[in-house]
Design an enzyme around this catalytic site. Structure first.
Site, PDB file in Angstrom:
ATOM      1  N   HIS A  25       0.856  -1.196   0.000  1.00  0.00           N
ATOM      2  CA  HIS A  25       0.000   0.000   0.000  1.00  0.00           C
ATOM      3  C   HIS A  25       0.886   1.237   0.000  1.00  0.00           C
ATOM      4  O   HIS A  25       1.254   1.759   1.049  1.00  0.00           O
ATOM      5  CB  HIS A  25      -0.925  -0.048   1.223  1.00  0.00           C
ATOM      6  CG  HIS A  25      -1.942   1.051   1.276  1.00  0.00           C
ATOM      7  ND1 HIS A  25      -3.090   0.962   2.045  1.00  0.00           N
ATOM      8  CD2 HIS A  25      -2.006   2.271   0.671  1.00  0.00           C
ATOM      9  CE1 HIS A  25      -3.812   2.055   1.905  1.00  0.00           C
ATOM     10  NE2 HIS A  25      -3.164   2.885   1.083  1.00  0.00           N
ATOM     11  N   HIS A 205      -9.639   0.900  -1.119  1.00  0.00           N
ATOM     12  CA  HIS A 205      -9.586   1.557   0.183  1.00  0.00           C
ATOM     13  C   HIS A 205     -10.995   1.476   0.784  1.00  0.00           C
ATOM     14  O   HIS A 205     -11.982   1.799   0.111  1.00  0.00           O
ATOM     15  CB  HIS A 205      -9.228   3.035   0.030  1.00  0.00           C
ATOM     16  CG  HIS A 205      -7.776   3.301  -0.234  1.00  0.00           C
ATOM     17  ND1 HIS A 205      -7.085   2.706  -1.257  1.00  0.00           N
ATOM     18  CD2 HIS A 205      -6.887   4.119   0.406  1.00  0.00           C
ATOM     19  CE1 HIS A 205      -5.827   3.144  -1.229  1.00  0.00           C
ATOM     20  NE2 HIS A 205      -5.684   4.000  -0.242  1.00  0.00           N
ATOM     21  N   GLU A 208     -11.122   3.433   6.101  1.00  0.00           N
ATOM     22  CA  GLU A 208     -10.034   4.320   6.545  1.00  0.00           C
ATOM     23  C   GLU A 208     -10.681   5.374   7.448  1.00  0.00           C
ATOM     24  O   GLU A 208     -10.436   5.415   8.653  1.00  0.00           O
ATOM     25  CB  GLU A 208      -9.341   4.967   5.339  1.00  0.00           C
ATOM     26  CG  GLU A 208      -8.225   5.935   5.724  1.00  0.00           C
ATOM     27  CD  GLU A 208      -7.567   6.645   4.518  1.00  0.00           C
ATOM     28  OE1 GLU A 208      -8.128   6.604   3.399  1.00  0.00           O
ATOM     29  OE2 GLU A 208      -6.495   7.256   4.717  1.00  0.00           O
TER      30      GLU A 208
END
Ligand code: ADE
Ligand code: ZN
Length: 346
Positions: A25, A205, A208
């Protein structure tokens, strides 16, 4: 059999730095250091609204994801030529090598560049050339993952995919990044289905800043193989069970989470909890030029703040290989390398 748990605690920082690891990542545009931003701005005659490297670095005080993204997209505006993309990626790969990263899966955001009139070919060829050179000269394997910007439409994602398909052999998968809240994974269900049919690897993603619901839909509707970040999953016990059962890796980025105020202090980070719950968590740098550290800095600061132990260090490095998209035989080779580094330390 590994004997890592016998490692003396005072040797843990040296082991963290030395152990071979994979980075899964990293946004390559987030590896653009202020010095390189200024050098490229000068080389390309691009104006940037900061007088010096120091002034730019002082602007790196973020309150949330969006406050970072605004500066990150402005920084990327200095990238115009194929050589610029090569130089950026090569600088990252040299740093990765120094941190004993032996394999990297690198995100890039083509829409940030094509929107400014830079051709897809320029972006992909520059980045890919750096990956080839890293393998040949550094012994670091590297592969590219094309990310769709989720604040833009699904139609624009489809257009980007079409532009990228002539270079299909130069990237291994697709991801989803940018402003999370208000742009749930389901917005991109059709384009991810198309990418799946094309045989591309899929990541996104999720969790988060966004809720556990976004992790569920990334899994069930986009059918992703890994979740980028995913730290909000700990709020949902059923989701934690699902992630553990299906061995869905989370590419966690501790210093990013700290700098974007996802956790108030590094000591509050939930990486230990994720590991204890049996999840395939990994440590990554996300946007190292902006968040104050590459891979080893993420490991060293996280371990110092949270008290994770040597067995967890080994688990995180092993997870990084297990969760990577490399062939099983290569995974085995890297895990053997990891075991050799343990043997050299205990
Ligand atoms: N793009 C670059 N870094 C990102 C992050 N941490 N979250 C979402 N999009 C990003
Ligand atoms: Zn990211």
């Amino acid at each position: 059999m590994t004997t890592i748990s016998t490692l003396s605690p005072d040797r843990l920082p040296a082991f963290l730095a030395a152990m071979p690891k994979a980075e899964l990542h990293i946004h390559i545009e987030g590896s653009l250091e202020p010095e390189l931003i200024f050098a490229l701005a000068q080389r390309n005659g691009v104006q940037i609204p900061y007088a010096s490297v120091e002034e730019l670095r002082r602007a790196y005080a973020f309150s949330n994801l969006q406050s970072f993204l605004d500066i990150y997209y402005a920084g990327a505006s200095v990238l115009l030529k194929e050589q610029d993309f090569f130089d950026m990626a090569w600088a990252y790969l040299l740093r990765a090598k120094a941190d004993n990263v032996v394999h990297a899966e690198i995100f890039f955001d083509p829409q940030t560049h094509t929107a400014r009139g830079v051709a897809m070919e320029t972006v992909v060829n520059g980045l890919h050339r750096a990956c080839l050179q890293a393998e040949a000269e550094l012994g670091v394997s590297a592969a590219l993952i094309l990310c769709f910007l989720r604040h833009l439409s699904e139609e624009e994602a489809f257009e980007t995919l079409e532009q990228a398909l002539p270079f299909r052999d130069k990237f291994i998968g697709v991801g989803l990044d940018s402003s999370e809240v208000g742009h749930p994974p389901e917005k991109f269900a059709k384009v991810f289905a198309r990418c799946r049919a094309l045989g591309l690897h899929l990541v996104a993603h999720a969790g988060e800043e966004g809720p556990p619901a976004y992790v569920w839909t990334a899994l069930d509707l986009l059918k992703v193989e890994r979740i980028d970040h995913g730290v909000q999953s700990s709020k949902d016990p059923a989701l934690m069970r699902r992630l553990a059962q299906d061995k869905i890796a989370l590419t966690v980025c501790p210093l990013s989470n700290l700098k974007l105020c996802v956790f108030p202090k590094l000591a509050d980070h939930n990486i230990g909890l994720l590991l204890d719950a049996g999840l395939v968590a990994t440590v990554n740098s996300d946007d190292p030029a902006y968040f104050g550290g590459y891979m080893n800095e993420n490991f060293l600061q996280t371990f110092a703040a949270t008290g994770l132990n040597a067995a967890q260090a080994y688990q995180l490095a092993k997870n990084s290989f297990d969760a990577s998209f490399i062939a099983a035989s290569h995974k085995r080779k890297y895990i053997d390398l990891l075991d050799a580094s343990v043997a050299a330390f205990v």
